[in-house]
Design a protein around this motif. Sequence first.
Motif, short mmCIF file in Angstrom:
data_model
loop_
_atom_site.label_atom_id
_atom_site.label_comp_id
_atom_site.label_asym_id
_atom_site.label_seq_id
_atom_site.Cartn_x
_atom_site.Cartn_y
_atom_site.Cartn_z
N LEU A 23 40.01 -19.63 7.40
CA LEU A 23 39.04 -20.51 7.14
C LEU A 23 40.18 -22.28 6.49
O LEU A 23 40.51 -21.63 5.58
CB LEU A 23 38.07 -21.09 6.90
N LEU A 24 40.73 -23.29 7.29
CA LEU A 24 41.03 -24.10 6.30
C LEU A 24 40.56 -25.22 6.62
O LEU A 24 40.07 -25.44 7.40
CB LEU A 24 42.48 -24.39 6.25
N ILE A 25 39.88 -26.33 5.10
CA ILE A 25 39.05 -26.74 5.28
C ILE A 25 40.64 -28.25 4.90
O ILE A 25 41.11 -27.88 3.67
CB ILE A 25 37.53 -26.73 4.60
N ALA A 26 40.44 -29.24 5.36
CA ALA A 26 41.15 -30.38 5.05
C ALA A 26 40.34 -31.85 4.86
O ALA A 26 39.90 -32.35 6.14
CB ALA A 26 43.00 -30.89 6.08
N ASP A 27 40.45 -32.31 3.76
CA ASP A 27 39.44 -32.95 3.89
C ASP A 27 40.47 -34.76 3.52
O ASP A 27 41.79 -34.79 2.44
CB ASP A 27 39.03 -32.95 2.07
N GLU A 28 40.85 -34.85 4.61
CA GLU A 28 41.59 -36.78 4.84
C GLU A 28 43.43 -36.19 4.05
O GLU A 28 43.94 -36.92 2.87
CB GLU A 28 41.16 -37.66 4.23
N PRO A 29 43.70 -35.20 4.73
CA PRO A 29 45.20 -34.86 3.97
C PRO A 29 46.02 -35.65 3.93
O PRO A 29 47.26 -35.28 3.70
CB PRO A 29 45.18 -33.77 4.78
N THR A 30 45.82 -36.73 5.34
CA THR A 30 47.48 -37.41 5.24
C THR A 30 46.74 -38.69 5.36
O THR A 30 47.70 -39.73 5.28
CB THR A 30 48.16 -37.70 6.60
N THR A 31 45.48 -39.26 4.48
CA THR A 31 44.92 -40.75 4.25
C THR A 31 46.33 -41.56 3.59
O THR A 31 46.13 -42.65 3.09
CB THR A 31 43.87 -40.47 3.98
N ALA A 32 46.25 -40.57 2.83
CA ALA A 32 47.17 -41.09 1.24
C ALA A 32 48.89 -41.60 1.42
O ALA A 32 49.14 -41.85 0.49
CB ALA A 32 46.71 -40.63 -0.01
N LEU A 33 48.97 -41.23 2.96
CA LEU A 33 50.58 -40.75 3.25
C LEU A 33 51.04 -42.12 4.40
O LEU A 33 50.17 -42.80 4.41
CB LEU A 33 51.39 -39.70 3.62
N ASP A 34 52.25 -42.68 3.78
CA ASP A 34 51.85 -43.79 4.88
C ASP A 34 52.90 -42.72 6.57
O ASP A 34 52.70 -41.83 6.54
CB ASP A 34 53.68 -44.21 5.07
N VAL A 35 52.61 -43.71 6.94
CA VAL A 35 52.63 -43.00 8.83
C VAL A 35 53.65 -43.10 9.31
O VAL A 35 53.38 -41.15 10.28
CB VAL A 35 52.29 -44.50 9.23
N THR A 36 54.31 -42.47 9.41
CA THR A 36 55.82 -41.58 9.32
C THR A 36 55.34 -40.11 8.75
O THR A 36 55.37 -39.00 9.87
CB THR A 36 56.97 -41.65 8.96
N ILE A 37 55.38 -40.47 7.59
CA ILE A 37 55.26 -39.14 6.90
C ILE A 37 53.35 -38.78 7.88
O ILE A 37 53.65 -37.13 7.13
CB ILE A 37 55.09 -39.20 5.16
N GLN A 38 52.56 -38.94 7.84
CA GLN A 38 50.83 -38.74 8.01
C GLN A 38 51.29 -37.59 9.62
O GLN A 38 51.22 -37.00 9.74
CB GLN A 38 50.41 -39.97 8.26
N GLN A 96 54.16 -36.50 10.58
CA GLN A 96 54.82 -34.80 9.97
C GLN A 96 54.27 -34.26 9.78
O GLN A 96 53.97 -33.00 10.28
CB GLN A 96 55.93 -34.89 9.23
N ILE A 97 52.71 -34.26 8.42
CA ILE A 97 52.44 -33.40 8.41
C ILE A 97 51.54 -32.95 9.06
O ILE A 97 50.59 -31.72 9.17
CB ILE A 97 51.66 -34.32 7.18
N LEU A 98 50.46 -33.59 9.63
CA LEU A 98 50.23 -33.42 11.11
C LEU A 98 50.13 -32.34 12.20
O LEU A 98 49.66 -31.07 12.81
CB LEU A 98 49.42 -34.73 12.07
N ASP A 99 51.32 -32.31 12.25
CA ASP A 99 52.67 -31.98 13.55
C ASP A 99 52.61 -30.11 12.17
O ASP A 99 52.25 -29.83 13.57
CB ASP A 99 53.65 -32.51 13.63
N LEU A 100 52.81 -30.37 11.44
CA LEU A 100 52.85 -29.10 10.93
C LEU A 100 51.82 -28.20 10.68
O LEU A 100 51.77 -26.95 10.43
CB LEU A 100 53.43 -29.71 8.89
N MET A 101 50.50 -28.96 10.29
CA MET A 101 49.70 -28.37 9.89
C MET A 101 48.68 -27.68 11.96
O MET A 101 48.30 -26.45 11.97
CB MET A 101 48.34 -28.86 9.95
N ARG A 102 49.33 -28.67 12.76
CA ARG A 102 48.54 -28.03 14.27
C ARG A 102 50.05 -26.31 14.26
O ARG A 102 49.33 -25.97 14.81
CB ARG A 102 49.21 -29.00 15.02
#
Length: 329
Positions: A176-191, A193-199
């Motif tokens: 189980l992984l819980i991610a609490d707004e993991p990309t909110t603080a990042l700029d859109v491009t990085i957001q 990338q991080i989402l793709d990575l998590m998926r």
Amino acid sequence: MHRDPVLDVRDLSIRFRGQPIDLIDTVSFSIERGKTLCLVGESGCGKSVTSLAIMGLLPKRAATVTQGAVRFDGDDLLTLPETRIEDLRGNRMAMIFQEPMTSLNPSFTVGHQVAEAVRRHKGCTPAEARDRALEMFRKVRMPAAEKRLDDYPHQMSGGMRQRVMIAMALANDPELLIADEPTTALDVTIQAQILDLMRELQDDTGAALLMITHDLGVVAEIADDVAVMYAGRIVESGPVARIFDEPQHPYTLGLMGSMPAIAGRQGRLLTIPGAVPLPASMPQGCRFASRCPFVQDACHVARPALSDMGGGQQVACRRAPLDTMVGAA
Ligand SMILES: Nc1ncnc2c1ncn2[C@@H]1O[C@H](COP(=O)(O)OP(=O)(O)O)[C@@H](O)[C@H]1O
Ligand SMILES: [Mg+2]
């Protein structure tokens, strides 16, 4: 085929000290292996409090669980001794926060911190733990992975630090992984990338993911199922396609209205005036009543029960289904 969920939250209620009501009120949801549930809602709705409760990280002096169960792989985490929870946390269940700087120790290299997270639970040698850290840095596509192990957190960008957090969270292959707004603080491009990575990493590992976000773009990108939280209650839940295509709760509709692409698809845009009520002045009936364009007298009286709308969708609104509401408004 029926499968047991990895995480099953049942009727969870949480009250903060000195407050007259349970802020988190009879919250239920579950996540199966390999699936992603997005918990969505405006800021202040209780998403983080819920996730901290699951991880056993609520401040004990300030918050009390007044009822419910949090079953992880069958065990109720709320009744397990603290030592058992510590064995699970960072190991079979892990969490990523919005701001990695608060979870990383500024005085140690990031490689050391990931290696320690492995050693704490796996009882391997320092060399093996470092190898695992390097393997994880490569998995999260850290550029110049080997060199980066020796960086201190402040030497990295926000995006790189979040990659470290993901590497650390996944290093012990959590279920189980819980991610609490993991990309909110990042700029859109990085957001993105991080989402793709998590998926991608989730596809690899089959972990169940509880993704907390107030961003419907993230939901569209990553969710299998969605639970919409308002003022500490789940007001609507179901498969992501149902929630986007046939939202039934006025609050969900309001959230959709706040995302232009979706509003365009729906052909109209609703704004929600007002703010989430504070615990001291929480209304008795539907907690959304004071902001609801479809409100009726009865909404102020009793809490609306969650009712089944078919297709796995549930909604807590006495005026659902929405078709009749829109017609009547
Ligand atoms: N330690 C605490 N004591 C009292 N109230 C708290 C405490 N922590 C959080 N809250 C309250 O819980 C509510 C939900 O907070 P939170 O879970 O952080 O919302 P979200 O993550 O959805 O933005 C807020 O109204 C906040 O004031
Ligand atoms: Mg939060």
